[in-house]
Scaffold this active site. Structure first.
Site, PDB file in Angstrom:
ATOM      1  N   LEU A   1       0.857  -1.187   0.000  1.00  0.00           N
ATOM      2  CA  LEU A   1       0.000   0.000   0.000  1.00  0.00           C
ATOM      3  C   LEU A   1       0.899   1.245   0.000  1.00  0.00           C
ATOM      4  CD1 LEU A   1      -2.727  -0.980   2.625  1.00  0.00           C
ATOM      5  CD2 LEU A   1      -2.829  -1.155   0.136  1.00  0.00           C
TER       6      LEU A   1
ATOM      7  N   ILE B   1       9.557  17.887  -9.397  1.00  0.00           N
ATOM      8  CA  ILE B   1      10.172  16.550  -9.358  1.00  0.00           C
ATOM      9  C   ILE B   1      11.562  16.589 -10.004  1.00  0.00           C
ATOM     10  CG2 ILE B   1       9.977  14.165 -10.214  1.00  0.00           C
ATOM     11  CD1 ILE B   1       6.951  14.384  -9.812  1.00  0.00           C
TER      12      ILE B   1
ATOM     13  N   HIS C   1      10.756  33.129  19.302  1.00  0.00           N
ATOM     14  CA  HIS C   1      12.020  33.708  18.847  1.00  0.00           C
ATOM     15  C   HIS C   1      13.176  32.908  19.431  1.00  0.00           C
ATOM     16  CE1 HIS C   1      14.970  36.777  17.799  1.00  0.00           C
ATOM     17  NE2 HIS C   1      15.470  36.630  19.011  1.00  0.00           N
TER      18      HIS C   1
HETATM   19  P1  FAD Z   1      -1.243   7.261  -6.304  1.00  0.00           P
HETATM   20  O1  FAD Z   1      -0.325   7.534  -5.214  1.00  0.00           O
HETATM   21  O2  FAD Z   1      -0.737   7.320  -7.713  1.00  0.00           O
HETATM   22  O3  FAD Z   1      -1.855   5.831  -6.028  1.00  0.00           O
HETATM   23  C1  FAD Z   1      -2.684   5.185  -6.951  1.00  0.00           C
HETATM   24  C2  FAD Z   1      -2.619   3.712  -6.681  1.00  0.00           C
HETATM   25  O4  FAD Z   1      -3.605   3.066  -7.483  1.00  0.00           O
HETATM   26  C3  FAD Z   1      -1.284   3.087  -7.078  1.00  0.00           C
HETATM   27  O5  FAD Z   1      -0.748   2.402  -5.964  1.00  0.00           O
HETATM   28  C4  FAD Z   1      -1.632   2.140  -8.215  1.00  0.00           C
HETATM   29  O6  FAD Z   1      -0.855   0.958  -8.188  1.00  0.00           O
HETATM   30  C5  FAD Z   1      -3.095   1.832  -7.919  1.00  0.00           C
HETATM   31  N1  FAD Z   1      -3.878   1.445  -9.088  1.00  0.00           N
HETATM   32  C6  FAD Z   1      -3.990   2.104 -10.266  1.00  0.00           C
HETATM   33  N2  FAD Z   1      -4.850   1.458 -11.084  1.00  0.00           N
HETATM   34  C7  FAD Z   1      -5.287   0.376 -10.384  1.00  0.00           C
HETATM   35  C8  FAD Z   1      -6.197  -0.661 -10.688  1.00  0.00           C
HETATM   36  N3  FAD Z   1      -6.825  -0.725 -11.861  1.00  0.00           N
HETATM   37  N4  FAD Z   1      -6.423  -1.615  -9.757  1.00  0.00           N
HETATM   38  C9  FAD Z   1      -5.769  -1.572  -8.556  1.00  0.00           C
HETATM   39  N5  FAD Z   1      -4.903  -0.604  -8.231  1.00  0.00           N
HETATM   40  C10 FAD Z   1      -4.674   0.363  -9.125  1.00  0.00           C
HETATM   41  N6  FAD Z   1       3.263  14.919  -3.530  1.00  0.00           N
HETATM   42  C11 FAD Z   1       3.336  15.667  -2.406  1.00  0.00           C
HETATM   43  O7  FAD Z   1       2.308  16.115  -1.912  1.00  0.00           O
HETATM   44  N7  FAD Z   1       4.542  15.919  -1.807  1.00  0.00           N
HETATM   45  C12 FAD Z   1       5.698  15.466  -2.324  1.00  0.00           C
HETATM   46  O8  FAD Z   1       6.767  15.711  -1.767  1.00  0.00           O
HETATM   47  C13 FAD Z   1       5.649  14.694  -3.504  1.00  0.00           C
HETATM   48  N8  FAD Z   1       6.787  14.203  -4.039  1.00  0.00           N
HETATM   49  C14 FAD Z   1       6.715  13.437  -5.157  1.00  0.00           C
HETATM   50  C15 FAD Z   1       7.899  12.940  -5.699  1.00  0.00           C
HETATM   51  C16 FAD Z   1       7.870  12.154  -6.826  1.00  0.00           C
HETATM   52  C17 FAD Z   1       9.153  11.617  -7.397  1.00  0.00           C
HETATM   53  C18 FAD Z   1       6.609  11.834  -7.435  1.00  0.00           C
HETATM   54  C19 FAD Z   1       6.546  10.969  -8.657  1.00  0.00           C
HETATM   55  C20 FAD Z   1       5.424  12.325  -6.905  1.00  0.00           C
HETATM   56  C21 FAD Z   1       5.469  13.131  -5.773  1.00  0.00           C
HETATM   57  N9  FAD Z   1       4.305  13.659  -5.216  1.00  0.00           N
HETATM   58  C22 FAD Z   1       4.385  14.425  -4.092  1.00  0.00           C
HETATM   59  C23 FAD Z   1       2.977  13.413  -5.800  1.00  0.00           C
HETATM   60  C24 FAD Z   1       2.246  12.328  -5.017  1.00  0.00           C
HETATM   61  O9  FAD Z   1       3.013  11.158  -5.034  1.00  0.00           O
HETATM   62  C25 FAD Z   1       0.884  12.074  -5.645  1.00  0.00           C
HETATM   63  O10 FAD Z   1       0.175  13.280  -5.742  1.00  0.00           O
HETATM   64  C26 FAD Z   1       0.082  11.113  -4.793  1.00  0.00           C
HETATM   65  O11 FAD Z   1       0.737   9.873  -4.683  1.00  0.00           O
HETATM   66  C27 FAD Z   1      -1.293  10.896  -5.418  1.00  0.00           C
HETATM   67  O12 FAD Z   1      -2.022  10.030  -4.622  1.00  0.00           O
HETATM   68  P2  FAD Z   1      -3.211   9.159  -5.247  1.00  0.00           P
HETATM   69  O13 FAD Z   1      -3.782   8.386  -4.110  1.00  0.00           O
HETATM   70  O14 FAD Z   1      -4.120  10.019  -6.038  1.00  0.00           O
HETATM   71  O15 FAD Z   1      -2.532   8.198  -6.314  1.00  0.00           O
END
Ligand code: FAD
Length: 572
Positions: A144, A289, A545
């Protein structure tokens, strides 16, 4: 009357565990004698990367559990025996039940199905479970946490922390403390990063169990408005029906078509694996990024070039803050090319030869990072089978996070910009509350953004640039950190805190900070905007401070002409 009902005994063995063997049993949720449904979890095992549920292949009654907690199992280990009823042949109608019990819910069904275990999805699932919903969470990856925990926010911050400390240690030489040149043990660094991630993802698996959220490892696809089919990791499928669903499938890096397929061309996930420290790194994309990864690789010893199609790095951030950042980071970069783009790239034995628009000769790099944006994962979810409309891969939602099909909600990166974890979490909570029948809506006034570079840049609400472009009358208050005792003591006198107040109401409408810990401080400005605080509220709030956070109060004082830590107004 029943003609045949002889139970057969079925041996339950551990399915294929991929690369894992000898993994311990950490949970046995059923006891001998209990009935079990098809796909009900019989055992939970835990590898160093993931927890895996071992489901029952069929309905029956558990006769014997052959392993105990802590026992190590591998693919093929015999773990349990199940009594399975042979099919019944009825020769007369079955008698009516003595009492009219409500029809049981189908075992495969749930109140709420959540697709995607990222920050949005797990937060939604946990909140819904806390509200008493029976929740199934489907995640296609082994752990997760989604992009954020596994290949985004957390591993990048683990590496950025190391980069910041390394560079700070080098800078201490100017104050009389020298450690010598840093040496890099990539293997140890990778394992520090992996350990940080594992601690958090393990914690999520545990919290899912504590909340009785059933986690199914597999890829979900809608087969109708109230049903999905999950392609399980072992090759089987499982159908799940639901009363409501929250789709939190996230986003993926954009792959640039002109780049060849070569291991020396990576996206952010590949870069976070730290394959090696390149001599020359090209970062395509001058957004958050790209610049965070540039910071990490530069601290490890790489020389970095950046190409950005837009006219500026960190487009959307006020230029006075970016100017501070650019000056502090000049030592990392050989070339920063903005307003141009990569036209072609060729894999050669020496490296990746990259042609940039407007340049006569290609440049050769040991590693190329493509950080040119992310696209939503809307396409492969079968959303059309559920009647959910898509807009360019994003799923449009209303303020309650409902799609056009009201019992299917969507959150996080999948529903639009900004693609940030804290936005996904808040939307996840709203969606869970709505799905549970509560009145809730996503009405955040602002969503802060942070580049966790060195120094950090954080901003929230209206920027000065946007205010000018829209003609909105604002008063801009600045507090240069050269006047902050703590900033000087910390060697951060180059920083800047800026607040924007509405010219009429004097309420704070935006803020930006560049300097160490800017990201930790910007939340105060966000709170001020949400609470409708004005300059006096912020200036009269006693900040401790000497702190860097004090600069927010001092900026408000400066805006009111009350600041005694700056020269008198008119002499600045
Ligand atoms: P995600 O985290 O993308 O999760 C979606 C999940 O759905 C995934 O685990 C995927 O495997 C699963 N999934 C997709 N399709 C299916 C399916 N059909 N069946 C089952 N599972 C599925 N954000 C910040 O706020 N701060 C930061 O410092 C930051 N740093 C980042 C650094 C990097 C290098 C990157 C790439 C991103 C960063 N982000 C950061 C952005 C952040 O990671 C995302 O905004 C966040 O993870 C989005 O959350 P989410 O739950 O929408 O989707």
């Amino acid at each position: 009357m029943t003609a045949t009902a002889m139970p057969e005994t079925l041996d339950i063995r551990v399915p294929d565990l991929g690369d894992y063997a000898d993994v311990p049993v950490i949970e046995i949720p059923v006891a001998p004698g209990q009935p079990v449904a098809k796909d009900q979890t019989l055992l939970v095992v835990e590898s160093d990367k993931a927890t895996l549920d071992i489901p029952s292949p069929t309905a029956g009654r558990l006769v014997e559990m052959l392993v105990g907690l802590g026992d190590a199992v591998s693919a093929g280990t015999l773990v349990a025996r199940l009594a399975v009823e042979a099919p019944e042949v009825r020769t007369e109608p079955a008698p009516a039940p003595a009492t009219a019990a409500p029809p049981p819910k189908p075992q495969a069904g749930c109140d709420l199905l959540v697709i995607g275990g990222g920050p949005g999805g797990y937060s939604a699932a946990f909140r819904a479970a806390d509200l008493g919903q029976r929740v199934i969470l489907v995640e296609r990856d082994a752990t997760l946490g989604g992009v954020c925990l596994n290949v985004g926010c957390i591993p990048s911050k683990a590496l950025l922390h190391v980069a910041a400390v390394t560079e700070e240690a080098v800078r201490l030489a100017a104050h009389g403390i020298s450690f010598g040149a840093p040496t890099v043990d990539l293997e140890k660094l990778r394992s520090f990063k992996a350990g940080t991630v594992r601690r958090l993802t393990d914690g999520l698996a545990q919290m899912a169990r504590q909340r009785k959220v059933e986690v199914i490892r597999g890829t979900a696809r809608f087969t109708g408005p109230s049903a999905v089919s999950v392609a399980l990791h072992g090759g089987n499928t499982r159908d799940v029906t639901f009363a409501s669903a929250i789709v939190a499938a996230g986003s993926s890096p954009v792959a640039l078509a002109m780049l060849p397929d070569d291991p020396r061309i990576v996206d952010s996930t590949g870069a976070l694996e730290l394959p090696f420290v390149p001599r020359r790194l090209l970062v395509i994309g001058g957004g958050i990024i790209g610049l965070e990864m540039a910071t990490v690789y530069s601290a490890l010893g790489a020389r970095v070039d950046v190409v950005e199609r837009l006219p500026n790095l960190l487009e959307g951030v006020d230029r006075d803050l970016v100017a501070v950042w650019t000056k502090r980071n000049a030592h990392r970069f050989d070339r920063i090319r903005t307003g141009t783009e990569v036209m072609a790239a060729e894999a050669t034995p020496e490296g990746i030869a990259v042609s940039i628009a407007g340049e006569a000769e290609p440049q050769t790099y040991d590693l190329v990072l493509q950080a040119a944006g992310r696209r939503p994962n809307g396409a492969n979810l079968g959303l059309d089978a559920a009647g959910v409309v898509l807009d360019g891969g994003f799923v449009p939602v209303d303020a309650q996070m409902r799609t056009n099909v009201p019992h299917i909600l969507a959150i996080g990166d999948l529903v639009g910009q900004p693609m940030l974890a804290h936005k996904a979490v808040h939307q996840g909570h709203v969606a869970a509350e709505v799905a549970a029948g509560h009145k809730a809506g996503f009405d955040a006034a602002v969503i802060p953004s942070v580049a966790y570079t060195d120094p950090e840049i954080a901003w929230v609400g209206l920027t000065e640039t946007a205010a000018k472009a829209s003609g909105r009358a604002v008063e801009v208050a600045r507090f240069p950190w050269a006047a902050s005792g703590r900033a000087i003591a910390n060697g951060a006198d180059y920083g800047l805190t800026k607040l924007l107040f509405d010219a009429q109401t004097k309420r704070v409408v935006g803020g930006a900070i560049v300097g160490p810990s800017a990201g930790d401080m910007i939340g105060e400005v966000a709170l001020g905007i949400e609470m409708g605080a004005d300059a006096t509220d912020i200036a009269r709030t006693i900040h401790p401070h000497p702190t860097l956070g004090e600069t927010i109060g001092l900026a408000a004082e400066a805006g009111l002409g009350l600041c005694t830590d700056l020269p008198p107004v008119g002499r600045r």
